[in-house]
Motif scaffolding. Structure first.
Motif, PDB file in Angstrom:
ATOM      1  N   ILE A  44      19.012   7.131 -96.026  1.00 43.99           N
ATOM      2  CA  ILE A  44      19.340   8.562 -96.092  1.00 43.99           C
ATOM      3  C   ILE A  44      18.221   9.479 -96.058  1.00 43.99           C
ATOM      4  O   ILE A  44      16.979   8.894 -96.232  1.00 43.99           O
ATOM      5  CB  ILE A  44      20.251   8.944 -97.193  1.00 43.99           C
ATOM      6  N   GLY A  45      18.037  10.609 -95.766  1.00 41.16           N
ATOM      7  CA  GLY A  45      17.124  11.466 -95.787  1.00 41.16           C
ATOM      8  C   GLY A  45      17.171  12.914 -94.978  1.00 41.16           C
ATOM      9  O   GLY A  45      18.397  13.193 -94.877  1.00 41.16           O
ATOM     10  N   ALA A  46      16.268  13.199 -94.205  1.00 47.28           N
ATOM     11  CA  ALA A  46      16.490  14.509 -93.453  1.00 47.28           C
ATOM     12  C   ALA A  46      15.427  14.509 -92.505  1.00 47.28           C
ATOM     13  O   ALA A  46      14.351  13.515 -92.399  1.00 47.28           O
ATOM     14  CB  ALA A  46      15.981  15.619 -94.174  1.00 47.28           C
ATOM     15  N   LEU A  47      15.492  15.134 -91.340  1.00 49.22           N
ATOM     16  CA  LEU A  47      15.034  15.068 -90.102  1.00 49.22           C
ATOM     17  C   LEU A  47      14.518  16.534 -89.571  1.00 49.22           C
ATOM     18  O   LEU A  47      15.395  17.495 -89.769  1.00 49.22           O
ATOM     19  CB  LEU A  47      15.586  14.239 -89.119  1.00 49.22           C
ATOM     20  N   SER A  48      13.434  16.563 -88.674  1.00 55.25           N
ATOM     21  CA  SER A  48      13.315  17.906 -87.743  1.00 55.25           C
ATOM     22  C   SER A  48      13.880  17.870 -86.641  1.00 55.25           C
ATOM     23  O   SER A  48      14.250  18.987 -86.208  1.00 55.25           O
ATOM     24  CB  SER A  48      11.980  17.957 -87.838  1.00 55.25           C
ATOM     25  N   ASP A  49      14.354  16.751 -86.192  1.00 57.22           N
ATOM     26  CA  ASP A  49      14.996  16.292 -84.662  1.00 57.22           C
ATOM     27  C   ASP A  49      15.559  15.243 -84.662  1.00 57.22           C
ATOM     28  O   ASP A  49      15.092  14.278 -85.159  1.00 57.22           O
ATOM     29  CB  ASP A  49      13.993  16.944 -83.598  1.00 57.22           C
ATOM     30  N   ALA A  50      16.498  15.022 -83.814  1.00 54.68           N
ATOM     31  CA  ALA A  50      17.059  13.874 -83.317  1.00 54.68           C
ATOM     32  C   ALA A  50      17.643  13.673 -82.206  1.00 54.68           C
ATOM     33  O   ALA A  50      18.228  14.820 -81.687  1.00 54.68           O
ATOM     34  CB  ALA A  50      17.949  13.253 -84.544  1.00 54.68           C
ATOM     35  N   LYS A  51      17.718  12.675 -81.394  1.00 53.87           N
ATOM     36  CA  LYS A  51      18.594  12.310 -80.302  1.00 53.87           C
ATOM     37  C   LYS A  51      19.341  11.067 -80.340  1.00 53.87           C
ATOM     38  O   LYS A  51      18.799  10.052 -80.804  1.00 53.87           O
ATOM     39  CB  LYS A  51      17.750  12.124 -79.227  1.00 53.87           C
ATOM     40  N   GLN A  71      16.398  21.344 -88.249  1.00 57.35           N
ATOM     41  CA  GLN A  71      16.417  20.668 -89.576  1.00 57.35           C
ATOM     42  C   GLN A  71      17.962  20.125 -89.936  1.00 57.35           C
ATOM     43  O   GLN A  71      18.933  20.932 -89.792  1.00 57.35           O
ATOM     44  CB  GLN A  71      16.018  21.461 -90.892  1.00 57.35           C
ATOM     45  N   ILE A  72      17.989  18.813 -90.203  1.00 57.96           N
ATOM     46  CA  ILE A  72      19.492  17.998 -90.168  1.00 57.96           C
ATOM     47  C   ILE A  72      19.312  16.956 -91.251  1.00 57.96           C
ATOM     48  O   ILE A  72      18.119  16.553 -91.571  1.00 57.96           O
ATOM     49  CB  ILE A  72      19.734  17.468 -88.835  1.00 57.96           C
ATOM     50  N   GLU A  73      20.246  16.821 -92.074  1.00 57.87           N
ATOM     51  CA  GLU A  73      20.420  15.635 -93.023  1.00 57.87           C
ATOM     52  C   GLU A  73      21.133  14.275 -92.457  1.00 57.87           C
ATOM     53  O   GLU A  73      21.924  14.599 -91.736  1.00 57.87           O
ATOM     54  CB  GLU A  73      21.501  16.283 -94.340  1.00 57.87           C
ATOM     55  N   VAL A  74      20.237  13.301 -92.920  1.00 60.89           N
ATOM     56  CA  VAL A  74      20.727  12.220 -92.338  1.00 60.89           C
ATOM     57  C   VAL A  74      22.063  11.665 -93.550  1.00 60.89           C
ATOM     58  O   VAL A  74      21.517  11.330 -94.744  1.00 60.89           O
ATOM     59  CB  VAL A  74      19.801  10.914 -92.515  1.00 60.89           C
ATOM     60  N   VAL A 113      11.250  12.370 -88.862  1.00 62.76           N
ATOM     61  CA  VAL A 113      11.511  12.554 -90.200  1.00 62.76           C
ATOM     62  C   VAL A 113      10.860  13.960 -90.948  1.00 62.76           C
ATOM     63  O   VAL A 113       9.723  14.254 -90.441  1.00 62.76           O
ATOM     64  CB  VAL A 113      11.043  11.448 -91.068  1.00 62.76           C
ATOM     65  N   ARG A 114      11.625  14.936 -91.607  1.00 58.48           N
ATOM     66  CA  ARG A 114      11.174  15.944 -92.458  1.00 58.48           C
ATOM     67  C   ARG A 114      12.023  16.172 -93.708  1.00 58.48           C
ATOM     68  O   ARG A 114      13.121  16.814 -93.331  1.00 58.48           O
ATOM     69  CB  ARG A 114      10.951  17.176 -91.515  1.00 58.48           C
TER      70      ARG A 114
END
Length: 143
Positions: A44-51, A71-74, A113-114
């Motif tokens: 679990i965590g948070a991201l600045s971007d994802a594809k 910004q998105i939450e995992v 990650v962010r």
């Protein structure tokens, strides 16, 4: 990314990713460095971007499901590591949540990650091997 061995048998690690770390490539390098021939993980965590992609059965190709630059939450990241032609391959699926509460998910292609991602990785008791499957066109785990 920092790592700590938290259990000897089976080897279990806590991997703490930091801002800017790319998940899939960092995890693949960790598996290579620690000679992991089969593992599972969750995070679990948070991201600045994802594809994330999804597999189109008709074309036998991955297609973009969501390409997010925000910004998105995992909400859930799960996967495994197995050997393909002697090298570790990461296979992960991820669900992320946006600010408005919507969720998007699929096969993890790339994500940064962010500010953090907390991942628990457990080594399998036996080596896992991927082999080419002609029906799907994919390298799949075959015992």
């Amino acid at each position: 990314m920092t790592a700590k061995l938290i259990q000897e048998h089976p080897r279990t690690y806590a991997l703490i990713f930091e801002t800017g770390d790319e998940i899939a490539s960092t995890l693949k390098q960790f598996a290579k460095d620690h000679e992991l021939a089969g593992s599972s993980f969750k995070a679990i965590g948070a991201l600045s971007d994802a594809k994330v992609d999804w597999f189109n059965w008709e074309t036998k190709k991955y297609e973009t499901a969501a390409d997010m630059d925000e910004q998105i939450e995992v909400l859930s990241l799960i996967g495994d590591i197995a050997l393909h032609d002697g090298n570790p391959e990461v296979h992960a699926h991820m669900v992320v949540g946006k600010r408005d509460g919507t969720a998007h998910g699929g096969h993890l292609l790339e994500a940064h990650v962010r500010p953090t991602l907390e991942l628990i990785l457990t080594e399998a008791p036996e080596e896992l091997q991927k082999k080419y499957d002609p029906e799907s066109g994919l390298a799949l785990i075959r015992p």
